[in-house]
Design a protein around this motif. Structure first.
Motif, mmCIF file in Angstrom:
data_model
loop_
_atom_site.group_PDB
_atom_site.id
_atom_site.type_symbol
_atom_site.label_atom_id
_atom_site.label_comp_id
_atom_site.label_asym_id
_atom_site.label_seq_id
_atom_site.Cartn_x
_atom_site.Cartn_y
_atom_site.Cartn_z
ATOM 1 N N LYS A 33 0.044 -21.398 -7.149
ATOM 2 C CA LYS A 33 0.847 -22.613 -6.940
ATOM 3 C C LYS A 33 2.328 -22.301 -7.031
ATOM 4 O O LYS A 33 3.129 -22.789 -6.225
ATOM 5 C CB LYS A 33 0.471 -23.667 -7.983
ATOM 6 C CG LYS A 33 -0.876 -24.343 -7.707
ATOM 7 C CD LYS A 33 -1.196 -25.368 -8.780
ATOM 8 C CE LYS A 33 -2.533 -26.046 -8.485
ATOM 9 N NZ LYS A 33 -2.905 -27.003 -9.557
ATOM 10 N N ARG A 34 2.703 -21.482 -8.012
ATOM 11 C CA ARG A 34 4.120 -21.117 -8.154
ATOM 12 C C ARG A 34 4.605 -20.344 -6.929
ATOM 13 O O ARG A 34 5.716 -20.569 -6.431
ATOM 14 C CB ARG A 34 4.345 -20.284 -9.422
ATOM 15 C CG ARG A 34 4.296 -21.091 -10.698
ATOM 16 C CD ARG A 34 4.902 -20.323 -11.862
ATOM 17 N NE ARG A 34 4.178 -19.091 -12.157
ATOM 18 C CZ ARG A 34 3.154 -19.007 -13.000
ATOM 19 N NH1 ARG A 34 2.736 -20.103 -13.637
ATOM 20 N NH2 ARG A 34 2.559 -17.852 -13.219
ATOM 21 N N LYS B 275 -7.690 -20.131 -14.275
ATOM 22 C CA LYS B 275 -6.565 -21.063 -14.448
ATOM 23 C C LYS B 275 -5.235 -20.355 -14.249
ATOM 24 O O LYS B 275 -4.350 -20.851 -13.533
ATOM 25 C CB LYS B 275 -6.629 -21.686 -15.843
ATOM 26 C CG LYS B 275 -5.531 -22.697 -16.111
ATOM 27 C CD LYS B 275 -5.652 -23.279 -17.512
ATOM 28 C CE LYS B 275 -4.508 -24.249 -17.783
ATOM 29 N NZ LYS B 275 -4.563 -24.770 -19.170
ATOM 30 N N ASN B 276 -5.086 -19.188 -14.853
ATOM 31 C CA ASN B 276 -3.833 -18.433 -14.730
ATOM 32 C C ASN B 276 -3.556 -18.030 -13.285
ATOM 33 O O ASN B 276 -2.419 -18.115 -12.809
ATOM 34 C CB ASN B 276 -3.881 -17.180 -15.608
ATOM 35 C CG ASN B 276 -3.830 -17.510 -17.089
ATOM 36 O OD1 ASN B 276 -3.482 -18.619 -17.479
ATOM 37 N ND2 ASN B 276 -4.198 -16.550 -17.925
ATOM 38 N N ARG B 277 -4.596 -17.617 -12.582
ATOM 39 C CA ARG B 277 -4.406 -17.185 -11.192
ATOM 40 C C ARG B 277 -4.079 -18.364 -10.278
ATOM 41 O O ARG B 277 -3.283 -18.241 -9.354
ATOM 42 C CB ARG B 277 -5.637 -16.422 -10.703
ATOM 43 C CG ARG B 277 -5.783 -15.088 -11.416
ATOM 44 C CD ARG B 277 -6.785 -14.170 -10.784
ATOM 45 N NE ARG B 277 -6.699 -12.849 -11.395
ATOM 46 C CZ ARG B 277 -7.280 -11.763 -10.930
ATOM 47 N NH1 ARG B 277 -8.009 -11.852 -9.826
ATOM 48 N NH2 ARG B 277 -7.144 -10.607 -11.535
ATOM 49 N N GLU B 278 -4.698 -19.501 -10.540
ATOM 50 C CA GLU B 278 -4.396 -20.695 -9.755
ATOM 51 C C GLU B 278 -2.950 -21.134 -9.972
ATOM 52 O O GLU B 278 -2.251 -21.506 -9.021
ATOM 53 C CB GLU B 278 -5.362 -21.826 -10.131
ATOM 54 C CG GLU B 278 -5.148 -23.121 -9.360
ATOM 55 C CD GLU B 278 -5.288 -22.958 -7.846
ATOM 56 O OE1 GLU B 278 -4.650 -23.740 -7.116
ATOM 57 O OE2 GLU B 278 -6.018 -22.037 -7.398
ATOM 58 N N GLU B 279 -2.484 -21.054 -11.209
ATOM 59 C CA GLU B 279 -1.093 -21.414 -11.505
ATOM 60 C C GLU B 279 -0.123 -20.465 -10.804
ATOM 61 O O GLU B 279 0.905 -20.894 -10.288
ATOM 62 C CB GLU B 279 -0.858 -21.400 -13.019
ATOM 63 C CG GLU B 279 -1.515 -22.578 -13.731
ATOM 64 C CD GLU B 279 -1.423 -22.478 -15.245
ATOM 65 O OE1 GLU B 279 -0.915 -21.428 -15.749
ATOM 66 O OE2 GLU B 279 -1.865 -23.416 -15.925
ATOM 67 N N ARG B 280 -0.469 -19.170 -10.780
ATOM 68 C CA ARG B 280 0.384 -18.207 -10.073
ATOM 69 C C ARG B 280 0.426 -18.488 -8.577
ATOM 70 O O ARG B 280 1.467 -18.385 -7.941
ATOM 71 C CB ARG B 280 -0.104 -16.778 -10.336
ATOM 72 C CG ARG B 280 0.293 -16.231 -11.682
ATOM 73 C CD ARG B 280 0.248 -14.715 -11.718
ATOM 74 N NE ARG B 280 -1.097 -14.197 -11.514
ATOM 75 C CZ ARG B 280 -1.973 -13.993 -12.481
ATOM 76 N NH1 ARG B 280 -1.667 -14.295 -13.731
ATOM 77 N NH2 ARG B 280 -3.166 -13.494 -12.216
#
Length: 201
Positions: A193-194, A186-191
């Motif tokens: 996307k950002r 989840k954290n890597r996917e959010e990064r």
């Protein structure tokens, strides 16, 4: 089918098998399960010497080990192949996939030390503070190692958690693996996307 055709087919099958075997023999010796998980660095009788130069990045997640020196670990197997990892989470991956490789030495950081970077110490003599409200790499539930029992108790009084040994911390790392992997994804996917949004902006 005629006997002559059968002989031709048999000969072609034999050639195909020889060709496949030749391809297998020329394949990289580290390909295929479980060889793909063998530590990629050369055998190292003294892995602690210049460890950050030799093992700068965790081979399992890519994190910088010097940046995460308070959580990093180092395992040396009986054949002197070594894995420098960022955390006990990634150490548990190394131990799990190298199941036929006996660990000779495992070192963890003394979280209670004031030296930068934290010195590595054999885990057999360390105390682990598990589940304290302290940040840790690759896991929601921290598992920090201390060379001193009294220092670990001081941190426990301030930050909570329970005390244990290395085997306790390793067991809890395996128990936390599913939730930690979900968190990391989840954290890597959010990064990602950002980063994509910043490129667009």
């Amino acid at each position: 089918m005629k006997r002559r055709d059968l002989l031709k087919l048999s000969a072609l099958s034999g050639l195909a098998a020889v060709s496949a075997q030749a391809s297998a023999n020329t394949a990289c010796a580290t390909d295929g399960t479980p060889n793909q998980f063998i530590p990629k660095k050369a055998a190292d009788a003294k892995p602690l010497e210049n460890e950050f130069e030799k093992y700068p990045k965790c081979p399992y997640c890519g994190m910088d080990r010097k940046e995460h020196h308070r959580a990093r670990m180092l395992v040396q197997y009986a054949d002197d192949l070594s894995d420098g990892v960022c955390s006990i989470h990634c150490l548990s991956l190394s131990l799990g996939v190298n199941i036929d490789r006996e660990p000779k030495n495992i070192w963890g950081p003394d979280y209670g030390s004031t030296v930068e970077p934290r010195p590595l110490t054999p885990v057999d003599g360390m105390v682990y503070l598990i589940g304290a409200d302290l940040k840790h790499a690759m896991t929601k539930r921290s598992k920090h190692s201390f060379a001193s029992l009294s220092t670990a108790k001081e941190f426990q009084a301030k930050h909570g958690g329970s005390l244990g040994n290395f085997n306790d911390a390793l067991r809890e790392s395996y128990l936390d693996m599913a939730s930690d992997v979900g968190m990391i994804r989840k954290n890597r996917e959010e990064r990602r996307k950002r980063a994509a949004e910043m490129k667009k902006g």
